[in-house]
Design a protein around this motif. Structure first.
Motif, PDB file in Angstrom:
ATOM      1  N   SER A 222       0.877  -1.214  -0.101  1.00 20.67           N
ATOM      2  CA  SER A 222       0.126  -0.131  -0.010  1.00 20.67           C
ATOM      3  C   SER A 222       0.720   1.338  -0.024  1.00 20.67           C
ATOM      4  CB  SER A 222      -0.979   0.041   1.093  1.00 20.67           C
ATOM      5  OG  SER A 222      -0.204   0.116   2.438  1.00 20.67           O
ATOM      6  N   SER A 223       0.307   2.437  -0.296  1.00 20.53           N
ATOM      7  CA  SER A 223       0.968   3.703  -0.444  1.00 20.53           C
ATOM      8  C   SER A 223       0.817   4.258   0.669  1.00 20.53           C
ATOM      9  CB  SER A 223       0.315   4.479  -1.573  1.00 20.53           C
ATOM     10  OG  SER A 223      -0.684   5.025  -1.269  1.00 20.53           O
ATOM     11  N   HIS A 224       1.735   5.371   1.162  1.00 19.49           N
ATOM     12  CA  HIS A 224       1.625   6.304   2.084  1.00 19.49           C
ATOM     13  C   HIS A 224       0.798   7.613   1.301  1.00 19.49           C
ATOM     14  CE1 HIS A 224       4.383   4.241   4.295  1.00 19.49           C
ATOM     15  NE2 HIS A 224       4.387   5.478   5.420  1.00 19.49           N
ATOM     16  N   SER A 225       0.282   8.402   2.037  1.00 21.96           N
ATOM     17  CA  SER A 225      -0.673   9.439   1.438  1.00 21.96           C
ATOM     18  C   SER A 225       0.157  10.506   0.700  1.00 21.96           C
ATOM     19  CB  SER A 225      -1.656  10.221   2.402  1.00 21.96           C
ATOM     20  OG  SER A 225      -2.112  11.347   1.745  1.00 21.96           O
ATOM     21  N   SER A 226      -0.214  10.870  -0.462  1.00 22.06           N
ATOM     22  CA  SER A 226       0.450  11.800  -1.480  1.00 22.06           C
ATOM     23  C   SER A 226      -0.210  13.160  -1.026  1.00 22.06           C
ATOM     24  CB  SER A 226       0.068  11.429  -3.071  1.00 22.06           C
ATOM     25  OG  SER A 226      -1.320  11.423  -3.175  1.00 22.06           O
ATOM     26  N   ASP A 227      -1.272  13.384  -0.100  1.00 18.75           N
ATOM     27  CA  ASP A 227      -1.541  14.709   0.426  1.00 18.75           C
ATOM     28  C   ASP A 227      -1.377  14.927   1.652  1.00 18.75           C
ATOM     29  OD1 ASP A 227      -3.732  16.488   1.138  1.00 18.75           O
ATOM     30  OD2 ASP A 227      -4.485  16.506  -0.959  1.00 18.75           O
ATOM     31  N   ASP A 228      -0.901  16.050   2.139  1.00 18.51           N
ATOM     32  CA  ASP A 228      -0.930  16.166   3.622  1.00 18.51           C
ATOM     33  C   ASP A 228      -2.200  16.355   4.465  1.00 18.51           C
ATOM     34  OD1 ASP A 228       2.008  16.211   3.308  1.00 18.51           O
ATOM     35  OD2 ASP A 228       2.272  18.385   2.919  1.00 18.51           O
ATOM     36  N   LYS A 229      -2.936  16.964   3.936  1.00 17.86           N
ATOM     37  CA  LYS A 229      -4.422  17.344   4.562  1.00 17.86           C
ATOM     38  C   LYS A 229      -5.249  16.109   4.438  1.00 17.86           C
ATOM     39  CE  LYS A 229      -8.237  20.537   5.054  1.00 17.86           C
ATOM     40  NZ  LYS A 229      -7.899  20.548   6.680  1.00 17.86           N
ATOM     41  N   HIS A 230      -5.509  15.576   3.271  1.00 17.43           N
ATOM     42  CA  HIS A 230      -6.505  14.552   3.151  1.00 17.43           C
ATOM     43  C   HIS A 230      -5.841  13.330   2.802  1.00 17.43           C
ATOM     44  CE1 HIS A 230      -9.380  17.538   2.617  1.00 17.43           C
ATOM     45  NE2 HIS A 230      -9.103  18.112   1.827  1.00 17.43           N
ATOM     46  N   GLY A 231      -6.459  12.026   3.245  1.00 20.66           N
ATOM     47  CA  GLY A 231      -5.644  10.628   2.952  1.00 20.66           C
ATOM     48  C   GLY A 231      -5.807  10.071   1.772  1.00 20.66           C
ATOM     49  N   MET A 232      -4.878  10.090   0.685  1.00 21.72           N
ATOM     50  CA  MET A 232      -5.124   9.704  -0.673  1.00 21.72           C
ATOM     51  C   MET A 232      -4.255   8.379  -0.646  1.00 21.72           C
ATOM     52  SD  MET A 232      -7.096  11.593  -2.446  1.00 21.72           S
ATOM     53  CE  MET A 232      -6.799  11.264  -4.296  1.00 21.72           C
ATOM     54  N   TYR A 233      -4.835   7.263  -0.874  1.00 24.31           N
ATOM     55  CA  TYR A 233      -4.216   5.885  -0.749  1.00 24.31           C
ATOM     56  C   TYR A 233      -4.594   4.914  -1.963  1.00 24.31           C
ATOM     57  CZ  TYR A 233      -3.493   6.984   4.146  1.00 24.31           C
ATOM     58  OH  TYR A 233      -3.204   7.664   5.266  1.00 24.31           O
ATOM     59  N   TRP A 234      -3.751   4.030  -2.158  1.00 26.34           N
ATOM     60  CA  TRP A 234      -4.002   2.760  -3.151  1.00 26.34           C
ATOM     61  C   TRP A 234      -3.494   1.823  -2.057  1.00 26.34           C
ATOM     62  CZ3 TRP A 234       0.460   0.274  -3.646  1.00 26.34           C
ATOM     63  CH2 TRP A 234       1.742   0.822  -4.176  1.00 26.34           C
ATOM     64  N   ILE A 235      -4.292   0.433  -2.346  1.00 25.42           N
ATOM     65  CA  ILE A 235      -3.828  -0.623  -1.735  1.00 25.42           C
ATOM     66  C   ILE A 235      -3.922  -1.875  -2.913  1.00 25.42           C
ATOM     67  CG2 ILE A 235      -4.600  -2.484  -0.280  1.00 25.42           C
ATOM     68  CD1 ILE A 235      -6.138  -0.346   1.144  1.00 25.42           C
ATOM     69  N   ASP A 236      -2.684  -2.648  -2.857  1.00 25.96           N
ATOM     70  CA  ASP A 236      -2.567  -3.808  -3.916  1.00 25.96           C
ATOM     71  C   ASP A 236      -3.309  -4.976  -3.077  1.00 25.96           C
ATOM     72  OD1 ASP A 236      -1.868  -2.445  -6.011  1.00 25.96           O
ATOM     73  OD2 ASP A 236       0.221  -3.027  -5.758  1.00 25.96           O
ATOM     74  N   LEU A 237      -4.475  -5.325  -3.750  1.00 29.97           N
ATOM     75  CA  LEU A 237      -5.228  -6.606  -3.127  1.00 29.97           C
ATOM     76  C   LEU A 237      -4.630  -7.826  -3.602  1.00 29.97           C
ATOM     77  CD1 LEU A 237      -8.837  -5.273  -3.493  1.00 29.97           C
ATOM     78  CD2 LEU A 237      -7.417  -5.222  -1.473  1.00 29.97           C
ATOM     79  N   ASP A 238      -4.848  -8.745  -2.756  1.00 33.70           N
ATOM     80  CA  ASP A 238      -4.318 -10.362  -2.867  1.00 33.70           C
ATOM     81  C   ASP A 238      -5.345 -10.861  -3.821  1.00 33.70           C
ATOM     82  OD1 ASP A 238      -1.773  -9.555  -1.912  1.00 33.70           O
ATOM     83  OD2 ASP A 238      -2.405 -10.324   0.156  1.00 33.70           O
ATOM     84  N   ILE A 239      -6.532 -10.582  -3.729  1.00 28.25           N
ATOM     85  CA  ILE A 239      -7.619 -11.179  -4.061  1.00 28.25           C
ATOM     86  C   ILE A 239      -8.412 -10.593  -5.224  1.00 28.25           C
ATOM     87  CG2 ILE A 239      -8.113 -12.133  -1.836  1.00 28.25           C
ATOM     88  CD1 ILE A 239     -10.324  -9.861  -1.667  1.00 28.25           C
ATOM     89  N   TRP A 240      -9.088 -11.465  -5.886  1.00 27.73           N
ATOM     90  CA  TRP A 240      -9.747 -11.039  -7.488  1.00 27.73           C
ATOM     91  C   TRP A 240     -11.398 -11.051  -7.262  1.00 27.73           C
ATOM     92  CZ3 TRP A 240      -7.122  -9.165 -11.721  1.00 27.73           C
ATOM     93  CH2 TRP A 240      -5.592  -9.514 -11.712  1.00 27.73           C
ATOM     94  N   HIS A 241     -11.711 -11.501  -6.065  1.00 25.80           N
ATOM     95  CA  HIS A 241     -13.080 -11.894  -5.868  1.00 25.80           C
ATOM     96  C   HIS A 241     -13.867 -10.938  -4.955  1.00 25.80           C
ATOM     97  CE1 HIS A 241     -11.368 -13.635  -2.440  1.00 25.80           C
ATOM     98  NE2 HIS A 241     -12.662 -13.789  -1.635  1.00 25.80           N
TER      99      HIS A 241
END
Length: 492
Positions: A222-241
């Motif tokens: 997963s990422s750390h937030s690219s925005d100081d005020k708001h939380g902007m994230y991505w998560i790589d999931l292990d699942i496809w279902h």
């Protein structure tokens, strides 16, 4: 009487023959079943027995514990050794890797970061109000798949995710914060936006995701937030279902304390008995890769040195001992009061900060320490776009790209939320096979392809929910084991 006796014998004979035939058919069926490839089955709802402990440590408020201090976790000694390569110590020619800095240190046996967070559970609107007045709400989400673009010769294509309202599923109108993002090449990528209302100090950390039905952690990276005020994230999931998720989003909060730091070896920033950051070493040319390892409480961190360059220094690395280790997520390095700090995140108490350009000449900086760690808990009843399946081995995978040897078997086992019990993972897998692009496949088909490539059969351990290379007992072994357990004690 004489006519009845032969009839009784014939009846007994045919009964014996019938019984023998039934036993023979049964044994033949067992032999055929044992020699056939096992049917691959994985439930999307059954709890994984190994998953409950980390799940509870992450989400159960009763398991939260206070952050350690220097009184409860005294500062351990550190041993540093610079190891030069033969060419660096015995020749005037430069090398790409002249050596490494090794740092040996002790760390507590129980060094789990999970239990040191205060837990704040969101309401039905995915909203949390923190004690400092900050209000945080999950307002947008999106899912991106590797099949969302035509890859062609592009190694890292980008596109804007299709953002939706997490509560209604309705598409969101375009906004300035909706930026192009790299398309994942291996697995689904979940995007999250947490809006913050309030000005109380807060430093975002990272998110993680668990399957709320199986309790398995399903966020690989997963990422750390690219925005100081708001939380902007991505998560790589292990699942496809399709499943429900329980999300945890970490952060540091509260009014921070600030200590000055002179950038010289041996300098220290101490926060009374709460924690300390010691500047162990300054690498004048920076460092390359770093690694952490060790056994038990004995830990080791290594930093690959970079060769010296002529002219002005443009890069330096600062190696810190941060103690107690939980301060990795509370302390940040700040070059000026106006700049955003860099968290002193690392492993087991050792971390590094890289300085580039003008920063490499700095002689003074600050260490800022937040007093608290927090975790927002959000229940997400549905993941966008993913299909419902009854057997995880049959989950459709439109496209995945396997770039490394150790990723092929994971691509089959992680989507079915099974463990691995293997003596060797990558035998007979040639580097020339990768990258490997698979389309319109399933975890079961990937597992069979792995078996074909390595030339051996794998087995399903249904009791422990594992894929293993250890052959399970056959019908005769099972029969022998059953007889051994159940035979009368008077029999030899």
């Amino acid at each position: 009487m004489s006519d009845e006796t032969p009839t009784s014998h014939r009846r007994a004979f045919w009964m014996m023959m019938g019984l023998f035939l039934l036993v023979a058919i049964g044994l033949l069926g067992l032999i055929v079943a044992a020699s056939s490839p096992p049917h691959l089955k994985s439930s999307p709802t059954a709890e994984r027995p190994w998953a409950r402990s980390p799940f509870n440590q992450t989400f159960d408020p009763a398991l939260s514990s206070p952050v350690a201090t220097l009184l409860t976790s005294p500062l351990p000694s550190v041993k540093m050794t610079t190891k030069l390569t033969a060419s660096a110590s015995g020749s005037s020619s430069s090398t790409d890797s002249p050596g490494e800095l090794e740092v040996l240190h002790d760390t507590p046996e129980n060094n789990s970061r999970d239990t040191f967070y205060e837990i704040f559970v969101s309401d039905a609107g995915h909203r949390v109000t923190l004690p400092d007045g900050n209000q945080i709400t999950l307002t947008a989400m999106a899912l991106m798949l590797p099949s969302d673009v035509e890859w062609g010769d592009q190694r890292y294509p980008k596109k804007i995710p299709e953002w939706i309202d997490p509560l209604t599923g309705a598409p969101l109108p375009k906004a300035d914060w909706q930026k192009e993002q790299p398309v994942p090449y291996e697995s689904p990528r979940l995007f999250l936006r947490l809006e913050r209302v309030g000005e109380a100090p807060l430093r975002w950390h990272w998110p993680e995701a668990f399957d709320a039905r199986t309790l398995q952690r399903v966020s690989s990276t997963s990422s750390h937030s690219s925005d100081d005020k708001h939380g902007m994230y991505w998560i790589d999931l292990d699942i496809w279902h399709q499943t429900s998720l329980k999300l945890g989003v970490q952060f540091a909060f509260g009014e921070p304390e600030i200590r000055p730091l002179t950038i010289e070896k041996g300098a220290s920033a101490k926060f009374d008995d709460k924690g300390v950051a010691n500047l162990l070493e300054i690498l004048p040319n920076g460092h390359g890769s770093s690694s952490w390892g060790g056994t038990g409480t004995q830990q080791r961190a290594t930093f690959d040195l970079l060769p010296s360059t002529t002219g002005k220094t443009e890069r330096r690395s600062l190696i810190f001992q941060v103690w107690p280790p939980q301060n990795h997520y509370l302390m940040e390095f700040v070059t000026t009061p106006e700049t955003t700090g860099r968290m002193l995140s690392g492993n087991g108490g050792i971390t590094s900060v890289e300085l580039h350009g003008k920063e490499a000449d700095l002689t003074q900086a600050q260490i800022r320490r937040f007093p608290k760690l927090g975790r927002i808990v959000i229940d997400l009843p549905k993941i966008p776009r993913l299909p419902e399946v009854a057997n995880l081995f049959e989950t459709p995978i439109p496209r995945t790209e396997i770039r490394y040897q150790n990723s092929l078997l994971r691509a089959a086992t992680e989507p079915v939320e099974f463990g691995l019990s293997m003596s060797s993972y990558n035998e007979n897998l040639s580097d020339s096979l990768f990258p490997m692009v698979l389309t319109d496949t399933t975890p079961g088909e990937i597992l069979r392809e792995y078996e074909r490539l390595v030339g051996k059969q794998l087995y399903l351990d249904e009791t422990n929910l594992q894929i293993t290379d250890k052959k399970p007992p056959g019908p005769f072994e099972k029969l022998k084991g059953w007889w051994k357990r159940t035979k009368p004690s008077w029999l030899p």
